[in-house]
Design a protein around this motif. Structure first.
Motif, PDB file in Angstrom:
ATOM      1  N   ASN A 187       0.859  -1.185   0.000  1.00  0.00           N
ATOM      2  CA  ASN A 187       0.000   0.000   0.000  1.00  0.00           C
ATOM      3  C   ASN A 187       0.893   1.232   0.000  1.00  0.00           C
ATOM      4  O   ASN A 187       1.781   1.366   0.852  1.00  0.00           O
ATOM      5  N   SER A 188       0.673   2.135  -0.962  1.00  0.00           N
ATOM      6  CA  SER A 188       1.444   3.387  -0.999  1.00  0.00           C
ATOM      7  C   SER A 188       0.507   4.496  -1.464  1.00  0.00           C
ATOM      8  O   SER A 188       0.259   4.678  -2.657  1.00  0.00           O
ATOM      9  N   VAL A 189      -0.025   5.211  -0.504  1.00  0.00           N
ATOM     10  CA  VAL A 189      -1.059   6.216  -0.753  1.00  0.00           C
ATOM     11  C   VAL A 189      -0.496   7.615  -0.507  1.00  0.00           C
ATOM     12  O   VAL A 189      -0.053   7.925   0.598  1.00  0.00           O
ATOM     13  N   GLY A 190      -0.505   8.439  -1.552  1.00  0.00           N
ATOM     14  CA  GLY A 190      -0.058   9.821  -1.405  1.00  0.00           C
ATOM     15  C   GLY A 190       1.430   9.963  -1.159  1.00  0.00           C
ATOM     16  O   GLY A 190       1.862  10.913  -0.501  1.00  0.00           O
ATOM     17  N   VAL A 191       2.214   9.045  -1.696  1.00  0.00           N
ATOM     18  CA  VAL A 191       3.656   9.017  -1.402  1.00  0.00           C
ATOM     19  C   VAL A 191       4.499   9.201  -2.665  1.00  0.00           C
ATOM     20  O   VAL A 191       5.371  10.073  -2.726  1.00  0.00           O
ATOM     21  N   LEU A 192       4.249   8.379  -3.679  1.00  0.00           N
ATOM     22  CA  LEU A 192       5.128   8.342  -4.850  1.00  0.00           C
ATOM     23  C   LEU A 192       5.175   9.677  -5.579  1.00  0.00           C
ATOM     24  O   LEU A 192       6.216  10.043  -6.144  1.00  0.00           O
ATOM     25  N   HIS A 193       4.081  10.435  -5.569  1.00  0.00           N
ATOM     26  CA  HIS A 193       4.088  11.733  -6.268  1.00  0.00           C
ATOM     27  C   HIS A 193       4.923  12.787  -5.538  1.00  0.00           C
ATOM     28  O   HIS A 193       5.073  13.893  -6.033  1.00  0.00           O
ATOM     29  N   HIS A 194       5.450  12.443  -4.368  1.00  0.00           N
ATOM     30  CA  HIS A 194       6.336  13.359  -3.642  1.00  0.00           C
ATOM     31  C   HIS A 194       7.817  13.044  -3.873  1.00  0.00           C
ATOM     32  O   HIS A 194       8.690  13.679  -3.270  1.00  0.00           O
ATOM     33  N   LEU A 195       8.099  12.059  -4.723  1.00  0.00           N
ATOM     34  CA  LEU A 195       9.491  11.726  -5.034  1.00  0.00           C
ATOM     35  C   LEU A 195       9.958  12.507  -6.262  1.00  0.00           C
ATOM     36  O   LEU A 195       9.152  12.879  -7.109  1.00  0.00           O
ATOM     37  N   ALA A 196      11.266  12.723  -6.352  1.00  0.00           N
ATOM     38  CA  ALA A 196      11.817  13.386  -7.537  1.00  0.00           C
ATOM     39  C   ALA A 196      11.529  12.555  -8.783  1.00  0.00           C
ATOM     40  O   ALA A 196      11.296  13.087  -9.862  1.00  0.00           O
ATOM     41  N   SER A 197      11.537  11.220  -8.618  1.00  0.00           N
ATOM     42  CA  SER A 197      11.199  10.317  -9.715  1.00  0.00           C
ATOM     43  C   SER A 197      10.158   9.316  -9.221  1.00  0.00           C
ATOM     44  O   SER A 197      10.511   8.256  -8.677  1.00  0.00           O
ATOM     45  N   PRO A 198       8.868   9.624  -9.377  1.00  0.00           N
ATOM     46  CA  PRO A 198       7.833   8.678  -8.948  1.00  0.00           C
ATOM     47  C   PRO A 198       7.948   7.315  -9.608  1.00  0.00           C
ATOM     48  O   PRO A 198       7.672   6.290  -8.972  1.00  0.00           O
ATOM     49  N   THR A 199       8.364   7.276 -10.882  1.00  0.00           N
ATOM     50  CA  THR A 199       8.486   5.984 -11.555  1.00  0.00           C
ATOM     51  C   THR A 199       9.574   5.130 -10.916  1.00  0.00           C
ATOM     52  O   THR A 199       9.459   3.911 -10.844  1.00  0.00           O
ATOM     53  N   GLN A 200      10.640   5.780 -10.425  1.00  0.00           N
ATOM     54  CA  GLN A 200      11.671   5.027  -9.715  1.00  0.00           C
ATOM     55  C   GLN A 200      11.111   4.463  -8.419  1.00  0.00           C
ATOM     56  O   GLN A 200      11.448   3.341  -8.005  1.00  0.00           O
ATOM     57  N   GLY A 201      10.230   5.226  -7.770  1.00  0.00           N
ATOM     58  CA  GLY A 201       9.589   4.732  -6.554  1.00  0.00           C
ATOM     59  C   GLY A 201       8.745   3.505  -6.825  1.00  0.00           C
ATOM     60  O   GLY A 201       8.778   2.528  -6.061  1.00  0.00           O
ATOM     61  N   LEU A 202       7.975   3.520  -7.926  1.00  0.00           N
ATOM     62  CA  LEU A 202       7.168   2.356  -8.273  1.00  0.00           C
ATOM     63  C   LEU A 202       8.056   1.168  -8.624  1.00  0.00           C
ATOM     64  O   LEU A 202       7.751   0.033  -8.252  1.00  0.00           O
ATOM     65  N   ARG A 203       9.140   1.432  -9.318  1.00  0.00           N
ATOM     66  CA  ARG A 203      10.071   0.348  -9.654  1.00  0.00           C
ATOM     67  C   ARG A 203      10.635  -0.291  -8.382  1.00  0.00           C
ATOM     68  O   ARG A 203      10.781  -1.514  -8.288  1.00  0.00           O
ATOM     69  N   SER A 204      10.928   0.535  -7.385  1.00  0.00           N
ATOM     70  CA  SER A 204      11.448   0.033  -6.125  1.00  0.00           C
ATOM     71  C   SER A 204      10.423  -0.852  -5.424  1.00  0.00           C
ATOM     72  O   SER A 204      10.748  -1.930  -4.912  1.00  0.00           O
ATOM     73  N   LEU A 205       9.160  -0.419  -5.419  1.00  0.00           N
ATOM     74  CA  LEU A 205       8.110  -1.223  -4.795  1.00  0.00           C
ATOM     75  C   LEU A 205       7.892  -2.526  -5.556  1.00  0.00           C
ATOM     76  O   LEU A 205       7.742  -3.603  -4.958  1.00  0.00           O
ATOM     77  N   ASN A 206       7.911  -2.444  -6.880  1.00  0.00           N
ATOM     78  CA  ASN A 206       7.690  -3.624  -7.700  1.00  0.00           C
ATOM     79  C   ASN A 206       8.782  -4.666  -7.491  1.00  0.00           C
ATOM     80  O   ASN A 206       8.542  -5.870  -7.628  1.00  0.00           O
ATOM     81  N   SER A 207       9.962  -4.212  -7.129  1.00  0.00           N
ATOM     82  CA  SER A 207      11.092  -5.128  -6.942  1.00  0.00           C
ATOM     83  C   SER A 207      10.896  -6.056  -5.739  1.00  0.00           C
ATOM     84  O   SER A 207      11.544  -7.101  -5.659  1.00  0.00           O
ATOM     85  N   VAL A 208      10.011  -5.677  -4.803  1.00  0.00           N
ATOM     86  CA  VAL A 208       9.791  -6.520  -3.622  1.00  0.00           C
ATOM     87  C   VAL A 208       8.357  -7.064  -3.590  1.00  0.00           C
ATOM     88  O   VAL A 208       7.866  -7.487  -2.548  1.00  0.00           O
ATOM     89  N   LEU A 209       7.675  -7.048  -4.741  1.00  0.00           N
ATOM     90  CA  LEU A 209       6.318  -7.578  -4.825  1.00  0.00           C
ATOM     91  C   LEU A 209       6.352  -9.013  -5.327  1.00  0.00           C
ATOM     92  O   LEU A 209       7.025  -9.325  -6.306  1.00  0.00           O
ATOM     93  N   LYS A 210       5.616  -9.886  -4.665  1.00  0.00           N
ATOM     94  CA  LYS A 210       5.545 -11.277  -5.098  1.00  0.00           C
ATOM     95  C   LYS A 210       4.889 -11.381  -6.476  1.00  0.00           C
ATOM     96  O   LYS A 210       4.068 -10.529  -6.833  1.00  0.00           O
ATOM     97  N   PRO A 211       5.198 -12.425  -7.223  1.00  0.00           N
ATOM     98  CA  PRO A 211       4.600 -12.584  -8.561  1.00  0.00           C
ATOM     99  C   PRO A 211       3.077 -12.606  -8.549  1.00  0.00           C
ATOM    100  O   PRO A 211       2.446 -12.168  -9.503  1.00  0.00           O
ATOM    101  N   ASP A 212       2.477 -13.117  -7.483  1.00  0.00           N
ATOM    102  CA  ASP A 212       1.011 -13.154  -7.407  1.00  0.00           C
ATOM    103  C   ASP A 212       0.471 -12.087  -6.458  1.00  0.00           C
ATOM    104  O   ASP A 212      -0.668 -12.158  -6.016  1.00  0.00           O
TER     105      ASP A 212
END
Length: 532
Positions: A187-212
């Motif tokens: 869950n990441s609510v109201g967070v990623l849009h506060h990063l210099a690179s929101p897409t990098q933030g999503l990539r970071s979260l995706n790196s620790v997400l299980k395949p399912d």
């Protein structure tokens, strides 16, 4: 575990290096300072004694992300899971999400439900935030509820640092995590849009997400925050350094809000984002909205670009949080003169273009974009999946065994029958065809839009009994008991199908506006039987 000094120093230096390399504009440092001084969102732990702030109900995660019983797993599931379900709240702030989920998961056990979050292995929550001040408030809120040390099947862990560290093994270790940890839900609510690179933030979260696994994300919406960005731009044009001079920025905003002409776009934004007459009473609220050192907003098209780039092609949107707000038909009157519009909407084949059209028609409604993400299956797939409930006929055993869960659980529990009005409480008993209009708030920006739907007037009686425990058939039986429907009543007519048909209509309409999701059964079966 306390690390030896040399190792701790290395990890600390790695964290600093990671932050600088990933965020050369020093955004993380500035944001961290802001939330250290002004913990967000502003919460008083004492309020936990009188209210629970709602968030994404565990049943919604099962329906929109897992498509099986994970957060509402039957206690007699067979086979039981061998490992606990791991939930990461990335940028958890003062604890709204972790408090709500920990409370709901503990209620499932203590309230004689037949299931629990994560099943017999339980659930582990990881609350990650930059600000120790915010974490301390979250801890105190849990302590007020007796949940800080966890309860049976529910564990809460707190991590201080940047979510950008999740992408690297050394960063995960520095946060106190296992080097190869993966999460079932993020869950990441109201967070990623506060990063210099929101897409990098999503990539970071995706790196620790299980395949399912899956995520729930909220990003600011460009169309719904036009007034806010007008003011933000004006403050920058005045040369105010919002980081170095937070008090000056706060004073300017307070003055502007009370001085701008009523024709300014901020007034519509304020109308949607404020909470009654109590307009942003907390300075941390004002600062976060108008003086934040870093934020950006997204149109619908940009949301999908963000998912594609940040997810590196691995993620798809399972659903909007409230799909009804992304349908153009929501914003037009259903009258004879609108038939042409309806035909034109149907002619737009590309789903993203259709969502963008709804955004343009909704205007200020879309102050936030909230959506569920999941990993694409092997072989790829569309960037928008869209998750629907194929409601079977009211006479089928499948429908009658379905357990319904409502996101309105906290809002309606104290809404007693004497508050319903005569049509909802009494008149419907004599007339099956009696319809009532109900209004539902769009959840994208404060009060948002009032979505109006025609319902059978028995809707309040049915809605008050939706509790994540009763099956549809049990709701039907409880209505008979509470309202005294006799054998000759329309509710019990045709072998009970009169009432069951009405529940069928109510359930489908509540699902359409985002206030109800189904579970398949109340207590048994797993695997094939537990699939939604």
């Amino acid at each position: 575990m306390k690390l030896p000094p040399p190792i701790a120093l290395c990890l600390f230096l790695w964290t600093l290096l990671l932050t600088v390399c990933a965020d050369p504009t020093d955004t993380t440092t500035n944001v961290g300072k802001q939330y250290a001084n002004l913990p967000y969102p502003p919460r008083n732990p004492a309020d936990e004694a009188v209210r629970l702030l709602s968030d994404v109900h565990p049943a919604y995660l099962d329906f929109y992300i897992f498509q099986r019983r994970v957060m509402t797993m039957p206690l007699d599931a067979s086979p039981p899971p061998s490992t606990s379900t791991r939930v990461l709240i990335a940028g958890g702030g003062t604890g709204d999400v972790v408090v709500y989920l920990a409370e709901m998961c503990s209620r499932f056990i203590e309230g004689n439900y037949k299931y629990r979050c994560g099943g017999s292995a339980g659930v582990e929550f990881y609350h990650l935030d930059l600000s120790n001040a915010s974490i301390d408030i979250a801890k105190e809120r849990l302590r007020m509820r007796g949940l800080l040390l966890g309860v049976e099947g529910v564990t809460v862990n707190f991590l201080q640092g940047s979510l950008l560290g999740l992408e690297f093994e050394e960063g995960r270790l520095a946060l106190g995590l296992e080097k190869d940890i993966k999460f079932d839900y993020i869950n990441s609510v109201g967070v990623l849009h506060h990063l210099a690179s929101p897409t990098q933030g999503l990539r970071s979260l995706n790196s620790v997400l299980k395949p399912d696994g899956g995520m729930f994300i909220m990003l600011y919406g460009a169309h719904g925050r036009t007034g806010v960005y007008d003011v933000q731009s004006a403050i920058k044009d005045m040369g105010v350094d919002t980081v170095a001079n937070p008090k000056i920025c706060l004073d300017i905003v307070k003055s502007l809000i009370s001085s701008l002409p009523p024709t300014h776009r901020l007034y519509k934004t304020v109308e949607l984002m404020s909470q009654g007459d109590n307009l942003w009473p907390e300075e941390s609220e004002i600062y976060d909205i108008f003086c934040h050192s870093q934020d950006r907003a997204y149109t619908v098209e940009q949301v999908f670009e963000f998912i594609s780039e940040g997810g590196q092609g691995e993620l798809t949107m399972a659903s909007w949080h409230q799909p009804v707000l992304y349908r153009p038909s929501t914003y037009i009157k259903l009258a004879e003169e609108t038939k042409l519009l309806t035909q034109l909407f149907m002619g737009v084949e590309d789903e993203v273009r259709l969502f963008a059209l709804a955004e343009k028609l909704g205007g200020s409604v879309h102050g936030k974009h909230q959506f569920f993400l999941e990993k694409k299956k092997e072989g790829g797939g569309a960037i928008y999946k869209g998750r629907d409930w194929e409601v079977t006929g009211c006479g089928t055993r499948e429908f009658q065994d379905t357990v319904l869960c409502s996101s309105m659980e906290e809002d309606i529990k104290d809404f007693t029958k004497d508050m319903w009005g005569e049509k909802f409480s009494e008149a419907y008993k004599a007339d099956k065809g009696l319809n009532c209009v109900m209004q539902f708030e769009g959840a994208t920006a404060g009060h948002g839009i009032e979505v109006k739907k025609n319902f059978p007037c028995s809707v309040m009686r049915v809605l008050s009994l939706i509790d994540c425990r009763r099956s549809v058939l049990q709701i039907w039986e409880e209505v008979v008991r509470l309202e005294g429907f006799g054998d000759s009543s329309w509710w019990r007519g045709n072998g009970g199908e009169g009432g069951l048909e009405v529940i069928w209509v109510i359930a489908k309409k509540l699902f359409e506006v985002g206030y109800v999701v189904p579970l398949l059964d109340g207590g048994g079966g797993w695997g094939e039987g537990g699939e939604l």
